[in-house]
Design a protein around this motif. Structure first.
Motif, PDB file in Angstrom:
ATOM      1  N   ARG A  41      31.425  49.583  33.325  1.00  0.00           N
ATOM      2  CA  ARG A  41      30.264  50.453  33.146  1.00  0.00           C
ATOM      3  C   ARG A  41      30.655  51.932  33.126  1.00  0.00           C
ATOM      4  NH1 ARG A  41      25.405  47.837  36.870  1.00  0.00           N
ATOM      5  NH2 ARG A  41      25.002  46.044  35.527  1.00  0.00           N
ATOM      6  N   GLU A  42      31.592  52.293  34.011  1.00  0.00           N
ATOM      7  CA  GLU A  42      32.030  53.685  34.060  1.00  0.00           C
ATOM      8  C   GLU A  42      32.706  54.098  32.753  1.00  0.00           C
ATOM      9  OE1 GLU A  42      31.745  56.169  36.596  1.00  0.00           O
ATOM     10  OE2 GLU A  42      30.151  54.732  37.058  1.00  0.00           O
ATOM     11  N   ILE A  43      33.526  53.183  32.198  1.00  0.00           N
ATOM     12  CA  ILE A  43      34.213  53.493  30.932  1.00  0.00           C
ATOM     13  C   ILE A  43      33.218  53.623  29.785  1.00  0.00           C
ATOM     14  CG2 ILE A  43      35.810  52.543  29.217  1.00  0.00           C
ATOM     15  CD1 ILE A  43      37.400  51.369  31.603  1.00  0.00           C
ATOM     16  N   ASN A  44      32.225  52.736  29.773  1.00  0.00           N
ATOM     17  CA  ASN A  44      31.246  52.745  28.673  1.00  0.00           C
ATOM     18  C   ASN A  44      30.368  53.994  28.676  1.00  0.00           C
ATOM     19  OD1 ASN A  44      32.067  50.367  27.478  1.00  0.00           O
ATOM     20  ND2 ASN A  44      30.666  49.092  28.678  1.00  0.00           N
ATOM     21  N   LYS A  45      30.074  54.531  29.892  1.00  0.00           N
ATOM     22  CA  LYS A  45      29.167  55.677  29.938  1.00  0.00           C
ATOM     23  C   LYS A  45      29.885  57.020  30.086  1.00  0.00           C
ATOM     24  CE  LYS A  45      28.218  55.684  34.938  1.00  0.00           C
ATOM     25  NZ  LYS A  45      27.190  55.527  35.965  1.00  0.00           N
ATOM     26  N   ARG A  46      31.215  56.950  30.133  1.00  0.00           N
ATOM     27  CA  ARG A  46      31.962  58.190  30.314  1.00  0.00           C
ATOM     28  C   ARG A  46      31.851  59.051  29.068  1.00  0.00           C
ATOM     29  NH1 ARG A  46      37.983  57.200  31.807  1.00  0.00           N
ATOM     30  NH2 ARG A  46      36.880  56.026  33.443  1.00  0.00           N
ATOM     31  N   THR A  47      31.701  60.334  29.242  1.00  0.00           N
ATOM     32  CA  THR A  47      31.679  61.284  28.111  1.00  0.00           C
ATOM     33  C   THR A  47      32.749  62.343  28.347  1.00  0.00           C
ATOM     34  OG1 THR A  47      29.991  62.568  29.258  1.00  0.00           O
ATOM     35  CG2 THR A  47      29.225  60.980  27.608  1.00  0.00           C
TER      36      THR A  47
ATOM     37  N   PHE B 125      32.974  51.951  20.251  1.00  0.00           N
ATOM     38  CA  PHE B 125      33.226  50.616  20.811  1.00  0.00           C
ATOM     39  C   PHE B 125      32.616  50.532  22.205  1.00  0.00           C
ATOM     40  CE2 PHE B 125      36.477  50.845  17.592  1.00  0.00           C
ATOM     41  CZ  PHE B 125      36.524  49.551  17.089  1.00  0.00           C
ATOM     42  N   THR B 126      32.122  49.356  22.500  1.00  0.00           N
ATOM     43  CA  THR B 126      31.565  49.109  23.836  1.00  0.00           C
ATOM     44  C   THR B 126      32.254  47.891  24.447  1.00  0.00           C
ATOM     45  OG1 THR B 126      29.411  49.992  23.167  1.00  0.00           O
ATOM     46  CG2 THR B 126      29.469  48.595  25.147  1.00  0.00           C
ATOM     47  N   LEU B 127      32.647  48.028  25.714  1.00  0.00           N
ATOM     48  CA  LEU B 127      33.289  46.909  26.426  1.00  0.00           C
ATOM     49  C   LEU B 127      32.227  46.002  27.031  1.00  0.00           C
ATOM     50  CD1 LEU B 127      36.143  48.736  28.390  1.00  0.00           C
ATOM     51  CD2 LEU B 127      36.332  47.512  26.239  1.00  0.00           C
ATOM     52  N   GLY B 128      32.477  44.708  26.933  1.00  0.00           N
ATOM     53  CA  GLY B 128      31.585  43.734  27.554  1.00  0.00           C
ATOM     54  C   GLY B 128      32.403  42.756  28.398  1.00  0.00           C
ATOM     55  N   TYR B 129      31.734  41.802  29.035  1.00  0.00           N
ATOM     56  CA  TYR B 129      32.467  40.861  29.892  1.00  0.00           C
ATOM     57  C   TYR B 129      31.716  39.550  30.001  1.00  0.00           C
ATOM     58  CZ  TYR B 129      29.070  42.507  33.334  1.00  0.00           C
ATOM     59  OH  TYR B 129      27.908  42.837  33.984  1.00  0.00           O
ATOM     60  N   ASP B 130      32.481  38.513  30.205  1.00  0.00           N
ATOM     61  CA  ASP B 130      31.964  37.210  30.619  1.00  0.00           C
ATOM     62  C   ASP B 130      32.695  36.839  31.912  1.00  0.00           C
ATOM     63  OD1 ASP B 130      30.120  36.696  28.666  1.00  0.00           O
ATOM     64  OD2 ASP B 130      31.588  35.779  27.302  1.00  0.00           O
ATOM     65  N   ILE B 131      31.996  36.220  32.833  1.00  0.00           N
ATOM     66  CA  ILE B 131      32.616  35.839  34.110  1.00  0.00           C
ATOM     67  C   ILE B 131      32.556  34.327  34.256  1.00  0.00           C
ATOM     68  CG2 ILE B 131      32.458  36.019  36.629  1.00  0.00           C
ATOM     69  CD1 ILE B 131      31.379  38.802  36.292  1.00  0.00           C
ATOM     70  N   TYR B 132      33.706  33.727  34.519  1.00  0.00           N
ATOM     71  CA  TYR B 132      33.816  32.279  34.719  1.00  0.00           C
ATOM     72  C   TYR B 132      34.344  32.032  36.137  1.00  0.00           C
ATOM     73  CZ  TYR B 132      33.537  32.058  29.612  1.00  0.00           C
ATOM     74  OH  TYR B 132      33.147  32.179  28.304  1.00  0.00           O
ATOM     75  N   ASP B 133      33.694  31.159  36.836  1.00  0.00           N
ATOM     76  CA  ASP B 133      34.153  30.808  38.194  1.00  0.00           C
ATOM     77  C   ASP B 133      35.063  29.582  38.103  1.00  0.00           C
ATOM     78  OD1 ASP B 133      34.579  30.435  40.849  1.00  0.00           O
ATOM     79  OD2 ASP B 133      32.483  30.124  41.397  1.00  0.00           O
ATOM     80  N   THR B 134      36.342  29.763  38.372  1.00  0.00           N
ATOM     81  CA  THR B 134      37.304  28.643  38.285  1.00  0.00           C
ATOM     82  C   THR B 134      37.391  27.868  39.586  1.00  0.00           C
ATOM     83  OG1 THR B 134      39.176  29.966  39.039  1.00  0.00           O
ATOM     84  CG2 THR B 134      38.691  29.996  36.667  1.00  0.00           C
TER      85      THR B 134
ATOM     86  N   VAL C 270      41.381  46.556  34.146  1.00  0.00           N
ATOM     87  CA  VAL C 270      40.430  47.042  33.134  1.00  0.00           C
ATOM     88  C   VAL C 270      40.987  48.277  32.433  1.00  0.00           C
ATOM     89  CG1 VAL C 270      38.090  47.907  32.750  1.00  0.00           C
ATOM     90  CG2 VAL C 270      38.494  46.076  34.429  1.00  0.00           C
ATOM     91  N   GLN C 271      41.572  49.182  33.229  1.00  0.00           N
ATOM     92  CA  GLN C 271      42.126  50.403  32.649  1.00  0.00           C
ATOM     93  C   GLN C 271      43.279  50.106  31.689  1.00  0.00           C
ATOM     94  OE1 GLN C 271      40.900  53.311  32.856  1.00  0.00           O
ATOM     95  NE2 GLN C 271      39.547  53.276  34.642  1.00  0.00           N
ATOM     96  N   VAL C 272      44.074  49.091  32.015  1.00  0.00           N
ATOM     97  CA  VAL C 272      45.193  48.710  31.129  1.00  0.00           C
ATOM     98  C   VAL C 272      44.660  48.207  29.789  1.00  0.00           C
ATOM     99  CG1 VAL C 272      47.024  46.994  30.796  1.00  0.00           C
ATOM    100  CG2 VAL C 272      46.875  48.264  32.948  1.00  0.00           C
ATOM    101  N   ILE C 273      43.609  47.410  29.843  1.00  0.00           N
ATOM    102  CA  ILE C 273      43.009  46.914  28.592  1.00  0.00           C
ATOM    103  C   ILE C 273      42.499  48.083  27.742  1.00  0.00           C
ATOM    104  CG2 ILE C 273      41.089  45.576  27.651  1.00  0.00           C
ATOM    105  CD1 ILE C 273      41.413  43.676  30.048  1.00  0.00           C
ATOM    106  N   VAL C 274      41.860  49.027  28.405  1.00  0.00           N
ATOM    107  CA  VAL C 274      41.347  50.205  27.683  1.00  0.00           C
ATOM    108  C   VAL C 274      42.488  50.988  27.057  1.00  0.00           C
ATOM    109  CG1 VAL C 274      40.164  52.417  27.965  1.00  0.00           C
ATOM    110  CG2 VAL C 274      39.276  50.366  29.096  1.00  0.00           C
ATOM    111  N   GLU C 275      43.570  51.189  27.840  1.00  0.00           N
ATOM    112  CA  GLU C 275      44.710  51.937  27.305  1.00  0.00           C
ATOM    113  C   GLU C 275      45.355  51.197  26.140  1.00  0.00           C
ATOM    114  OE1 GLU C 275      45.834  54.975  28.016  1.00  0.00           O
ATOM    115  OE2 GLU C 275      44.063  55.188  29.286  1.00  0.00           O
ATOM    116  N   GLY C 276      45.377  49.862  26.239  1.00  0.00           N
ATOM    117  CA  GLY C 276      45.937  49.074  25.139  1.00  0.00           C
ATOM    118  C   GLY C 276      45.107  49.206  23.870  1.00  0.00           C
TER     119      GLY C 276
END
Length: 707
Positions: free
Chosen positions: A6-12, A19-28, A332-338
């Motif tokens: 959320r912080e990355i998506n709303k940062r200015t 681009f907007t980041l989203g997520y799905d959560i799976y409980d293993t 999360v930050q690594v994914i953004v940097e990638g």
């Protein structure tokens, strides 16, 4: 993770424009089967592994984005299963907690990354901890999964590489061995019996919990080393009485605080739109919504859903799992940097490290520091050395140092912690025993001179002739030599005193007994009336010849002794002293000298016993028998005493034996004659002797012719 996205998506300005980041959560549920099912669900529309980028102008009609990255899993066992599947579609996987070294093999897991240090760093840190506290024996408990197996294998390799750390036992148990209480009890018993100084457990917290519970029940008070999977687990740390289990040293990655995250948590509970938190609050409501609740303590995760307990909002943020929090944020930050790199955004550098803080602890079981006078030595235990007292004559300064031998001139202290100088001992002149011997020796010398004067004054009387005439002066001279020689047994031994001592005594005694033997032979010849035997005995009746031959044999023995291997000054090393004494040089010569004197004493005894049947006014034969018996008894008794005796009085005993044997001859053989000379003059004439002979033979009904 949700907060970071959320912080990355709303940062200015936007980090990823358009681009907007989203997520799905799976409980293993920490289960491989659930994890694979969730992974397949995630990848069901990933048709083209090579299409990784979405252009800014592209409008996708697909319900899911083409570019995907997976964050997770927590356990290495599950991460490995996921990594094998998503590698087929070239999807990136970033784990925030899986540390297994097996995942570092890029040819097997080419798309796997992580924001936590691998077990290579953790295991080396554990080894450094063991070395820092100087532990020499450890036990390893691990689960039979990718995390425990590879972690324990790496530990074994490092410990064997260091060579000075002993692994008492390794137990590799099933992945979920907490479900098998039998195995847990067996493991607890093994730990309790072991002498390992540290128990290293490389497994997840669910497996650790029953072990620590038993450790609490039995008050183990051991030292535990926790791997990162349970080092901060509340399942373990919140066990009641956990301090009874002993000290626990855990390893986690260096933690950082996620910016503004605590404020976010506090604000999110007021009108949240987070479905996960909404679900959570239905089971554990806030106490602020129940004003009648008395809040006395923070809510714990041990509470069961629906228990009716509430939680203080202030405690929620403080009890979030901080060791993994920052790693999720980094993932999360690594994914953004990638993505920024792939989309040719400005590059930013991120530096991070696996750092460990050294601690202080006391050793538990294996002793590394022993008291002074003890050394560390391997005894009955497999790994641990025990403190063993140093033997007599050895010392150890302390700290378990190896026992060292003291030098010949030193002995070990009673505590065996140092060496002390040995005292040099020999018979001192001021010793009471020496004073007594010296007084007796001086008295013997004076008595010998007095006897010599009396024998000189009465040299023509029958009693002097009865003891051999001029031979008695040789006898007195030999006794004088024996009395003088005892002074060589006192004081610090020298070459001269050692050479004079026993050889001079041997010669003096031989000369004395040679004179006695010649005198006895004269008496036997004088009273032998058998013409056949008397003729050849009279030919042998040469006192000078007898004395010369008898004394000559002993002279040959003693001269050979002094020439070939004479006695010399030596020292005998005892426990606490160095004894100065005379070494006899060659024991065979000493035995020969003493044996020859014994032979002469026995010969004199036999001749004297034979002479007991002859008329003897002065009881010469009887007194010689007594003196020779004393001589033999004294030297026979001396042998076992001399062999068993140790110390400075050994030489004193030799001197005492010489004194007694010399006094036996002086008192039993010569003193009665001097008494007659002074106080019984009436029997010191020829008429008294003739009358004594007549009465002797009349008693045997034999006629006596007077001439």
């Amino acid at each position: 993770m949700i907060y970071t996205i959320r912080e990355i998506n709303k940062r200015t300005p936007r980090v990823l424009p358009d681009f907007t980041l989203g997520y799905d959560i799976y409980d293993t549920c920490g289960d491989v089967n659930f994890a694979i099912r969730a992974t397949l669900q995630l990848l069901k529309n990933q048709s083209d592994p090579q299409r990784c980028l979405i252009p800014a102008s592209f409008q996708s009609a697909l319900p899911e984005p083409q570019t995907k990255a997976v964050i997770g899993e927590r356990y290495s066992e599950v991460s490995i299963a996921i990594a094998r599947v998503i590698a087929l579609s070239s999807v990136t996987q970033i784990s925030y907690a899986s540390t297994s070294e097996h995942l570092s093999r890029k040819w097997k897991f080419p798309t796997f990354l992580r924001t936590i240090s691998s077990d290579e760093h953790q295991t080396r840190a554990i080894a450094e901890l063991v070395c820092k506290f100087n532990w020499k024996s450890v036990a390893i408990v691990a689960s039979d999964d990718e995390y425990g197996k590879y972690g324990s294998d790496n530990l074994v390799y490092i410990f064997r590489e260091k060579k000075n750390i002993c692994i008492e036992f390794i137990d590799i148990l099933p992945g979920n061995f907490y479900e098998d209480l039998t195995k847990v009890n067996e493991l607890v018993s093994k730990i309790n019996r072991s002498s390992a100084e540290a128990i290293i457990m490389f497994t997840k917290d669910t497996n650790v919990r029953p072990i620590m519970q038993e450790a609490i029940n039995q008050t183990f008070n051991r030292t535990w080393i926790a791997s990162d999977s349970w080092s901060t687990s509340t399942k373990v740390s919140q066990l009641e009485g956990i301090e009874k289990a002993g000290e626990v040293f855990g390893f986690i990655s260096k933690m950082n605080e996620v910016p503004s995250f605590k404020d976010y948590v506090m604000s999110t509970f007021n009108g949240t739109t987070n479905a996960i938190l909404e679900h959570y609050l239905t089971h554990y409501p806030l106490c602020s919504n129940r004003p009648d609740e008395n809040i006395s303590a923070c809510f714990t995760t041990n509470s069961q859903p629906g228990s009716g307990q509430c939680q203080d909002i202030r405690c929620v943020a403080d009890n979030i799992d901080q060791d993994e929090l920052y790693n999720v944020y980094l993932a999360v930050q690594v994914i953004v940097e990638g993505l920024r790199h792939l989309l040719k955004c400005d590059n930013q550098q991120c530096k991070h490290s696996g750092k460990f803080t050294a601690l202080e602890v006391t050793v538990y079981n294996c002793s590394k520091t022993c008291a002074p006078g003890q050394e560390l030595k391997m005894q009955s235990k497999k790994c641990c050395k025990d403190c063993v007292p140093c033997a007599d004559g050895e010392f150890s300064a302390g700290n378990g140092e190896e026992c060292q031998r003291c030098s010949q001139a030193e002995f070990s202290s009673p505590q065996r912690d140092k060496c002390l100088n040995k005292t040099v001992e020999f018979l001192q002149w001021e010793d009471p025993f020496v004073i007594i011997l010296s007084c007796l020796g001086v008295f013997g010398i004076i008595a010998t001179f007095v006897f010599a004067i009396l024998f000189t004054m009465y040299h023509s009387t029958p009693i002097v002739k009865a003891v051999g005439g001029y031979l008695c002066f040789l006898e007195l001279f030999s006794l004088l030599a024996c009395f003088c020689v005892i002074f060589t047994f006192t004081g610090k031994p020298t070459r001269v005193t050692c050479m004079l001592g026993l050889p001079v005594f041997g010669l003096g005694q031989s000369l004395c007994m040679a004179c006695i033997l010649a005198n006895l032979f004269q008496i036997l010849v004088g009273f032998n009336f058998d013409p056949k035997i008397g003729s050849w005995m009279k030919k042998l009746n040469r006192p000078v010849a007898v004395v010369t031959i008898v004394f000559g044999v002993q002279l040959a023995i003693c001269v050979s002794w002094l020439h070939f291997n004479p006695p010399f000054p030596d020292n005998e090393t005892l426990n606490k002293a160095i004894m100065l004494q005379c070494d006899k040089g060659n024991d065979k010569f000493f035995i020969a000298m003493l044996g020859y004197n014994g032979f002469l004493a026995v010969s004199c005894l036999l001749f004297a016993f034979k002479g007991n049947k002859l008329p003897d006014l002065y009881k010469n034969a009887r007194l010689i028998t007594t003196s020779m018996m004393l001589f033999l008894i004294i030297w026979i008794l001396l042998i076992p005493i001399y062999i068993s005796l140790i110390g400075k009085y050994k030489r004193g005993i030799e001197g005492a034996a010489i004194l007694i044997s010399s006094y036996s001859i002086l008192c039993c053989h010569l003193a009665p004659k001097c008494y007659i000379m002074v106080f019984k003059k009436e029997i010191n004439n020829q008429n008294a002797i003739t009358e004594n002979i007549r009465k002797h033979y009349e008693q045997k009904n034999m006629a006596v012719i007077k001439s």
